[in-house]
Design a protein around this motif. Structure first.
Motif, PDB file in Angstrom:
ATOM      1  N   LEU A 193       0.932  -1.066  -0.474  1.00 57.93           N
ATOM      2  CA  LEU A 193       0.064   0.210   0.035  1.00 57.93           C
ATOM      3  C   LEU A 193       0.820   1.276   0.373  1.00 57.93           C
ATOM      4  O   LEU A 193       0.980   1.949  -1.079  1.00 57.93           O
ATOM      5  CB  LEU A 193      -0.883   0.239   1.396  1.00 57.93           C
ATOM      6  N   PRO A 194       1.750   1.202   0.881  1.00 62.69           N
ATOM      7  CA  PRO A 194       2.693   2.375   0.861  1.00 62.69           C
ATOM      8  C   PRO A 194       2.865   2.525  -0.949  1.00 62.69           C
ATOM      9  O   PRO A 194       4.030   3.662  -1.379  1.00 62.69           O
ATOM     10  CB  PRO A 194       3.796   1.986   1.873  1.00 62.69           C
ATOM     11  N   ALA A 195       3.744   1.529  -0.985  1.00 58.60           N
ATOM     12  CA  ALA A 195       3.917   2.085  -2.838  1.00 58.60           C
ATOM     13  C   ALA A 195       3.327   1.983  -3.290  1.00 58.60           C
ATOM     14  O   ALA A 195       3.848   2.868  -4.799  1.00 58.60           O
ATOM     15  CB  ALA A 195       5.541   0.165  -2.635  1.00 58.60           C
ATOM     16  N   ALA A 196       1.966   1.625  -4.238  1.00 62.32           N
ATOM     17  CA  ALA A 196       0.804   2.114  -4.350  1.00 62.32           C
ATOM     18  C   ALA A 196       1.131   3.287  -4.680  1.00 62.32           C
ATOM     19  O   ALA A 196       0.589   4.812  -5.446  1.00 62.32           O
ATOM     20  CB  ALA A 196       0.119   1.577  -4.011  1.00 62.32           C
ATOM     21  N   LEU A 197       0.876   3.727  -3.414  1.00 60.55           N
ATOM     22  CA  LEU A 197       0.548   5.600  -2.728  1.00 60.55           C
ATOM     23  C   LEU A 197       1.876   6.694  -3.456  1.00 60.55           C
ATOM     24  O   LEU A 197       1.568   7.350  -4.274  1.00 60.55           O
ATOM     25  CB  LEU A 197       0.436   5.640  -1.537  1.00 60.55           C
ATOM     26  N   ALA A 198       2.607   5.534  -2.937  1.00 60.78           N
ATOM     27  CA  ALA A 198       4.375   6.738  -3.772  1.00 60.78           C
ATOM     28  C   ALA A 198       4.169   6.561  -5.602  1.00 60.78           C
ATOM     29  O   ALA A 198       4.567   7.478  -5.755  1.00 60.78           O
ATOM     30  CB  ALA A 198       5.074   5.927  -3.373  1.00 60.78           C
ATOM     31  N   HIS A 199       3.693   5.597  -5.579  1.00 63.19           N
ATOM     32  CA  HIS A 199       3.418   6.117  -6.866  1.00 63.19           C
ATOM     33  C   HIS A 199       2.179   6.319  -7.864  1.00 63.19           C
ATOM     34  O   HIS A 199       1.437   6.205  -8.736  1.00 63.19           O
ATOM     35  CB  HIS A 199       3.294   4.454  -7.975  1.00 63.19           C
ATOM     36  N   GLY A 200       1.056   7.261  -7.139  1.00 61.51           N
ATOM     37  CA  GLY A 200       0.446   7.851  -7.222  1.00 61.51           C
ATOM     38  C   GLY A 200      -1.030   7.458  -6.721  1.00 61.51           C
ATOM     39  O   GLY A 200      -2.086   8.115  -7.536  1.00 61.51           O
TER      40      GLY A 200
END
Length: 554
Positions: A193-200
């Motif tokens: 989830l934080p990785a998804a957020l980091a990609h927008g």
């Protein structure tokens, strides 16, 4: 985009739910360049929000969804991160024989293209991403060690379970089931989830999806209500979002309800939607320990007195018995037994008095038994059931008729176990009893089914993948039959009971589904590529899938 002068919210990919099926797909699609929006019906809690108490309105009641059906009750996650926030982080891979099961349909349940061997590289990707680690005996909790010693004493084997836990961060606070304020449990809040957020990617909590409809351009319109943050029975607003691709990952208790409610706008659903539900063959037994015999027979004790003085919720399942995960055994005779410590409340209500006349979940004997609850050991049984669950007409909103402010609802699931399912339960019950009662170590009884029916924390199969259109809702690539552009990637897509904890398999199937979803998105005009590493940048887990094109569709 505007319709009749009004702005309409839109995205490339709309994902319903943020558990394993939602978080994994959100990360890969966002990393590939798609505009991704995730709607999650529960709240968004961070590490410091997880409280160590049982009070109404605490994180404990906010992050769970307990739905009582006709003969089956389902306990699941209700928050950003879904079930990964409230699970015990046991991450075994399903045995090979699971993929060859016939169940009640008389033919192989799983798609012909999926086997344990073909799923292995996708398991590897998940193991790297979370990551999953193999525990040794130094990591095992006291109750896990006791279960292992009892298995050994009775001539059985026991193994530390693979887990998604960072033992260097674990404080053994024993509140593992209610989130982790120390980020030791590798829930999706710490990786995908934080990785998804980091990609927008955008995550919208307290958004409960009600139904889907079609748009004029061949996409889909997702209709949602906004849920009050304190009283989940209250809807404060609503809205719609248009998307070219929709991924349903709301869980096996909610995804089929959304699709059933969408029939009026989308047309008929495949026969498998809302049918063939599996509770993963789950059952629980309570062993009330005789502390003196545990010390005399097994040589185990704790200096602070009662064996479970510090384990009000426990460290989770750390040790499992897998002696009956044997493909040479007949179906419905294969199962695993896993040490668990369940919290007071539901566990203390449903536990029965060993050796008492049935019903034995209440009365004077139960009152005496409750005085010893800190010396209870719960054994979790995962067997093979017959996929006998069926969803009735959906409620007006959500997946259940909400009874209380938080957590509790009445759902449309009907489940009446067949003789096959009961046979599996009886064999596992007997094995558990034989292990724990040898030489007077404990007295054992299964939890009652008289109060809330059977029960599961791992609901599966209500929109399952398969080769046969008559018994599966999804194509083997997880796309909904007769409804292109809609995919299902949560536990409802798993064809049947796994005999082990299912999170690892759900996650591996979601990873496997991503290339096909990206192909479909590109066909619908989304500029997205495939090839993102693990959320932390690792690539070792990709070795087994390097034959896949890393820029699908180009």
């Amino acid at each position: 985009m505007t319709i009749n002068g009004n702005a309409v919210d839109s995205t490339d990919v709309l994902i319903v739910g943020s558990g394993f099926g939602g978080a994994i797909t959100a990360y890969h699609l966002a990393a590939g360049g798609a505009k991704v929006t995730v709607l999650e019906r529960g709240p968004w809690l961070e590490s410091n929000d997880f409280e160590h108490d049982f009070l109404l309105g605490s994180s404990y009641t906010r992050v769970f969804d307990f739905t009582v059906g006709d003969g089956m009750s389902v306990l699941g996650g209700n928050c950003v991160g879904g079930g990964s926030v409230v699970y015990f982080a046991a991450m075994p891979r399903a045995p090979k024989f699971v993929f060859e099961r016939h169940g009640g349909i008389g033919r192989r349940m799983w798609p012909s293209e999926i086997s344990r061997d073909s799923l292995e590289p996708w398991y590897d990707r998940v193991s790297e991403a979370l990551p999953v680690s193999k525990q040794d005996w130094n990591d095992v909790s006291y109750p896990g060690g006791l279960w292992a010693a009892a298995c050994n004493h009775s001539g059985r084997t026991a193994n530390p379970a693979p887990v998604a836990v960072d033992n260097t961060k674990c404080t053994n606070c024993n509140w593992m089931m209610a989130g982790c304020r120390f980020d030791a449990k590798r829930s999706l809040l710490t990786n995908y989830l934080p990785a998804a957020l980091a990609h927008g990617a955008e995550i919208r909590p307290l958004h409960e999806v009600q139904k889907l409809s079609r748009t004029e351009d061949g996409g889909y319109r997702v209709h949602y209500n906004i849920i009050d943050g304190e009283d989940y029975r209250e809807h404060t607003a609503g809205g719609t979002i248009d998307a070219k691709i929709v991924i349903l990952a709301a869980g096996a208790g909610a995804t089929p309800v959304i699709l059933q409610r969408s029939e009026a706008t989308l047309g008929a659903m495949p026969h498998g939607v809302g049918r063939y539900f599996s509770g993963n063959g789950e059952r629980l037994n309570t062993a009330v320990l005789n502390e003196d015999r545990v010390r005399e027979v097994l040589g185990l004790s704790r200096e602070d007195g009662k064996a479970y003085e510090a384990n009000q919720i426990g460290k989770g399942p750390t040790v499992a018995n897998w002696d009956h995960l044997d493909g040479s055994l007949p179906e419905y005779e294969r199962y695993s037994l896993e040490q668990l410590y369940f919290p007071p409340g539901l566990g203390t209500i449903l536990a029965q008095v060993p050796g008492a006349d049935v019903p034995a979940w209440f009365g004077a004997g139960k009152k005496e038994m409750l005085k010893q609850w800190k010396s209870w050991l719960t054994i979790f049984l995962m067997t093979e059931d017959d996929n006998e669950g069926v969803f009735g007409a959906p409620p007006p909103t959500g997946n259940a008729y909400r009874i209380s402010q938080q957590m509790l609802g009445r759902g449309p699931l009907s489940y009446h176990p067949t003789e096959n399912t009961k046979h599996g339960w009886a064999l596992a019950d007997a094995e558990c009893k034989e292990i724990m009662e040898k030489d007077g170590i404990a007295k054992v009884a299964p939890w009652t089914n008289d109060v809330v029916g059977a029960y599961t924390v791992h609901p599966l199969s209500s929109c399952r993948i398969g080769d046969d259109a008559g018994t599966s809702a999804l194509h083997p690539n997880h796309e909904l039959r007769d409804h292109p552009g809609i995919f299902v990637t949560d536990g409802s897509s798993v064809p049947g009971a796994l005999t082990v904890n299912p999170a690892m398999t759900i996650a591996a199937l979601a990873e496997r589904a991503v290339p096909g979803i990206i192909r479909a998105a590109r066909e619908r005009g989304v500029d997205v590529t495939y090839g993102a590493p693990s959320p932390d940048g690792g690539t070792a887990g990709r070795k087994g899938v390097l034959h896949l094109p890393l820029t699908v569709g180009k």
